[in-house]
Design a protein around this motif. Structure first.
Motif, PDB file in Angstrom:
ATOM      1  N   UNK A  78       0.950  -1.210  -0.084  1.00 31.32           N
ATOM      2  CA  UNK A  78      -0.109  -0.135  -0.011  1.00 31.32           C
ATOM      3  C   UNK A  78       0.764   1.306   0.071  1.00 31.32           C
ATOM      4  N   UNK A  79       0.319   2.467  -0.585  1.00 33.16           N
ATOM      5  CA  UNK A  79       0.838   3.750  -0.350  1.00 33.16           C
ATOM      6  C   UNK A  79       0.355   4.205   0.761  1.00 33.16           C
ATOM      7  N   UNK A  80       0.976   4.991   1.512  1.00 33.00           N
ATOM      8  CA  UNK A  80       0.508   5.880   2.898  1.00 33.00           C
ATOM      9  C   UNK A  80       0.635   7.262   2.864  1.00 33.00           C
ATOM     10  N   UNK A  81      -0.601   7.896   3.257  1.00 31.79           N
ATOM     11  CA  UNK A  81      -0.363   9.446   3.369  1.00 31.79           C
ATOM     12  C   UNK A  81      -1.067   9.461   5.024  1.00 31.79           C
ATOM     13  N   UNK A  82      -0.496  10.827   5.304  1.00 33.45           N
ATOM     14  CA  UNK A  82      -0.764  11.397   6.592  1.00 33.45           C
ATOM     15  C   UNK A  82      -1.651  12.652   6.641  1.00 33.45           C
ATOM     16  N   UNK A  83      -2.360  12.733   7.701  1.00 31.73           N
ATOM     17  CA  UNK A  83      -3.016  14.075   7.686  1.00 31.73           C
ATOM     18  C   UNK A  83      -2.940  14.180   9.389  1.00 31.73           C
ATOM     19  N   UNK A  84      -3.016  15.634   9.572  1.00 32.66           N
ATOM     20  CA  UNK A  84      -2.962  15.987  11.039  1.00 32.66           C
ATOM     21  C   UNK A  84      -4.159  17.198  11.162  1.00 32.66           C
ATOM     22  N   UNK A 141      -4.256  12.124  14.253  1.00 26.16           N
ATOM     23  CA  UNK A 141      -3.329  11.828  12.987  1.00 26.16           C
ATOM     24  C   UNK A 141      -3.991  10.946  12.291  1.00 26.16           C
ATOM     25  N   UNK A 142      -4.385  11.222  10.873  1.00 24.36           N
ATOM     26  CA  UNK A 142      -5.036  10.106  10.206  1.00 24.36           C
ATOM     27  C   UNK A 142      -3.995   9.359   9.195  1.00 24.36           C
ATOM     28  N   UNK A 143      -3.707   8.282   9.158  1.00 26.16           N
ATOM     29  CA  UNK A 143      -3.012   7.445   8.194  1.00 26.16           C
ATOM     30  C   UNK A 143      -4.077   6.666   7.382  1.00 26.16           C
ATOM     31  N   UNK A 144      -3.806   6.907   5.998  1.00 25.88           N
ATOM     32  CA  UNK A 144      -4.551   6.407   4.976  1.00 25.88           C
ATOM     33  C   UNK A 144      -3.758   5.444   3.809  1.00 25.88           C
ATOM     34  N   UNK A 145      -4.136   4.127   3.989  1.00 23.70           N
ATOM     35  CA  UNK A 145      -3.569   3.095   3.041  1.00 23.70           C
ATOM     36  C   UNK A 145      -4.266   2.964   1.809  1.00 23.70           C
ATOM     37  N   UNK A 146      -3.296   3.012   0.691  1.00 24.17           N
ATOM     38  CA  UNK A 146      -4.049   3.095  -0.646  1.00 24.17           C
ATOM     39  C   UNK A 146      -3.412   1.648  -1.340  1.00 24.17           C
ATOM     40  N   UNK A 147      -4.436   1.038  -2.066  1.00 19.70           N
ATOM     41  CA  UNK A 147      -3.850   0.202  -3.107  1.00 19.70           C
ATOM     42  C   UNK A 147      -4.519   0.381  -4.601  1.00 19.70           C
ATOM     43  N   UNK A 148      -3.936   1.066  -5.348  1.00 25.44           N
ATOM     44  CA  UNK A 148      -4.441   1.527  -6.616  1.00 25.44           C
ATOM     45  C   UNK A 148      -4.766   0.254  -7.638  1.00 25.44           C
ATOM     46  N   UNK A 149      -4.266  -0.864  -7.135  1.00 27.68           N
ATOM     47  CA  UNK A 149      -4.703  -2.078  -7.995  1.00 27.68           C
ATOM     48  C   UNK A 149      -6.096  -2.852  -7.842  1.00 27.68           C
ATOM     49  N   UNK A 194      -8.956  -0.261  -3.474  1.00 30.70           N
ATOM     50  CA  UNK A 194      -9.442   0.122  -1.904  1.00 30.70           C
ATOM     51  C   UNK A 194      -8.621   1.312  -1.257  1.00 30.70           C
ATOM     52  N   UNK A 195      -9.194   1.862  -0.210  1.00 34.52           N
ATOM     53  CA  UNK A 195      -8.602   3.019   0.371  1.00 34.52           C
ATOM     54  C   UNK A 195      -9.235   2.730   1.866  1.00 34.52           C
ATOM     55  N   UNK A 196      -8.324   2.566   2.942  1.00 31.36           N
ATOM     56  CA  UNK A 196      -8.698   2.364   4.298  1.00 31.36           C
ATOM     57  C   UNK A 196      -7.972   3.249   5.305  1.00 31.36           C
ATOM     58  N   UNK A 197      -8.616   4.081   6.292  1.00 27.80           N
ATOM     59  CA  UNK A 197      -7.910   5.009   7.126  1.00 27.80           C
ATOM     60  C   UNK A 197      -8.178   4.492   8.649  1.00 27.80           C
ATOM     61  N   UNK A 244      -5.744   5.217  21.364  1.00 32.73           N
ATOM     62  CA  UNK A 244      -6.061   4.521  20.009  1.00 32.73           C
ATOM     63  C   UNK A 244      -7.366   4.547  19.762  1.00 32.73           C
ATOM     64  N   UNK A 245      -7.675   5.237  18.386  1.00 35.01           N
ATOM     65  CA  UNK A 245      -9.038   5.278  17.973  1.00 35.01           C
ATOM     66  C   UNK A 245      -8.949   5.042  16.382  1.00 35.01           C
ATOM     67  N   UNK A 246      -9.533   3.876  16.212  1.00 39.03           N
ATOM     68  CA  UNK A 246      -9.265   3.266  14.975  1.00 39.03           C
ATOM     69  C   UNK A 246     -10.646   3.568  14.098  1.00 39.03           C
ATOM     70  N   UNK A 247     -10.703   3.798  12.863  1.00 39.85           N
ATOM     71  CA  UNK A 247     -11.901   3.975  12.253  1.00 39.85           C
ATOM     72  C   UNK A 247     -11.572   3.581  10.780  1.00 39.85           C
ATOM     73  N   UNK A 248     -12.531   2.920  10.008  1.00 35.99           N
ATOM     74  CA  UNK A 248     -12.051   2.739   8.746  1.00 35.99           C
ATOM     75  C   UNK A 248     -13.013   3.565   7.706  1.00 35.99           C
TER      76      UNK A 248
END
Length: 318
Positions: A244-250, A274-282, A285-288, A314-318
């Motif tokens: 996955x490719x990762x991006x962050x937001x604050x 802080x939001x971490x987003x994982x992306x699979x272009x193939x 799917x995008x999950x945060x 820890x606060x996890x949400x998709x």
């Protein structure tokens, strides 16, 4: 059985008649390969007076104590073993199919004869197996095994383990087609189509890759707890193929992309979500996951300093 070298046994009879009763044994050879007609005779100290072979009544070879005569078209393709009367025939062609007879005259005793029927089959080409790349969650994926002959037997394996019909596995067109239902990541494997007939065997392979993810990201903090004015690293990970490719937001503001976010010197302005987003272009799917830093004051270590200890919520949400 080694398809490159097929041995057969002739049941040889001792009889007072010239040829006796010939026993037929049907064997199979492969075009371009070799076969050996092997008799059941054990070598003796006295050589045979003569050994003769024929196919469909036509002369192949005759060997006596003093001389050997070979039909010219067999000269480079045969080897006669005089001690047992066995005959090797090399580089088979379709024209070699037929009834082979052997006649042996011992130095003493009765004439010996035997026969076998040889059927030369076409060599099986290496099968072509197609299995297109797949993604987890697909309803089905289809494998096709093509060897140019629908009459050849076909069997499938996955990582060298036989595949059998089940609620997820189906075979069509005499096993020419393998259908895999409900595709998931554990189906990634090497699939083989084993093609055979009565005299030959070949294998075609393909590597199925099932792409998946990303799964819900997990975030780790180092060090934990963290201290004001110290370095802080947030690491994001997610199981995914391809990675996955990762991006962050604050606080909804974009940060530098990548699996890690580093704060060189932590202060109160860095507290928040802080939001971490994982992306699979193939797979598309995008999950945060949201990671929240909260601060609490502690006694200072010096008269003019304040150490802020950060606790991880820890606060996890998709």
């Amino acid at each position: 059985m080694n398809p490159n070298f097929i041995r057969i046994s002739l049941l040889l009879l001792t009889t007072d008649l010239c040829f006796g009763n010939i026993i037929d044994v049907r064997v199979y050879g492969t075009h371009g390969k070799n076969t050996t007609f092997t008799t059941t005779i054990k070598p003796t100290s006295d050589p045979f007076f003569s050994v003769s072979w024929a196919v469909n009544g036509s002369f192949i070879i005759t060997s006596t104590i003093s001389n050997t005569i070979v039909e010219p078209k067999y000269a480079d393709r045969t080897t006669l073993f005089r001690e047992t009367g066995s005959l090797e025939l090399r580089n088979l062609t379709n024209e070699d199919s037929g009834e082979y007879t052997v006649t042996i005259i011992p130095a003493s005793g009765h004439l010996i004869s035997g026969a076998a029927v040889l059927e030369v089959q076409s060599k099986i080409p290496t099968p072509t197996v197609t299995c297109p790349p797949s993604t987890e969650g697909m309803s089905e994926v289809t494998f096709l095994c093509d060897d140019g002959d629908t009459s050849n037997a076909k069997q499938w394996t996955r990582d060298d383990q036989p595949l059998l019909p089940s609620d997820r596995i189906a075979f069509l067109e005499n096993n020419r087609i393998l259908m895999l239902k409900g595709v998931n990541r554990t189906d990634t494997a090497e699939y083989r189509c084993n093609v055979s007939n009565l005299s030959d065997h070949e294998v075609g392979t393909c590597q199925l890759t099932v792409y998946y993810g990303p799964d819900t990201p997990t975030v780790q903090q180092h060090p934990n707890p963290a201290v004001e004015e110290e370095r802080l690293t947030l690491s994001c990970a997610s199981d995914s193929l391809p990675p996955a490719a990762f991006t962050w937001e604050f606080q909804r503001r974009p940060l530098v992309p990548g699996p890690q976010h580093v704060i060189a010197e932590l202060d109160e302005d860095h507290l928040g979500n802080y939001t971490c987003t994982a992306r699979n272009d193939l797979t598309g799917l995008v999950v945060s996951t949201v990671h929240t830093l909260n601060g609490s004051g502690v006694p200072a270590s010096g008269p003019m300093s304040l150490i802020m200890v950060l606790t991880l919520v820890g606060l996890f949400q998709q």
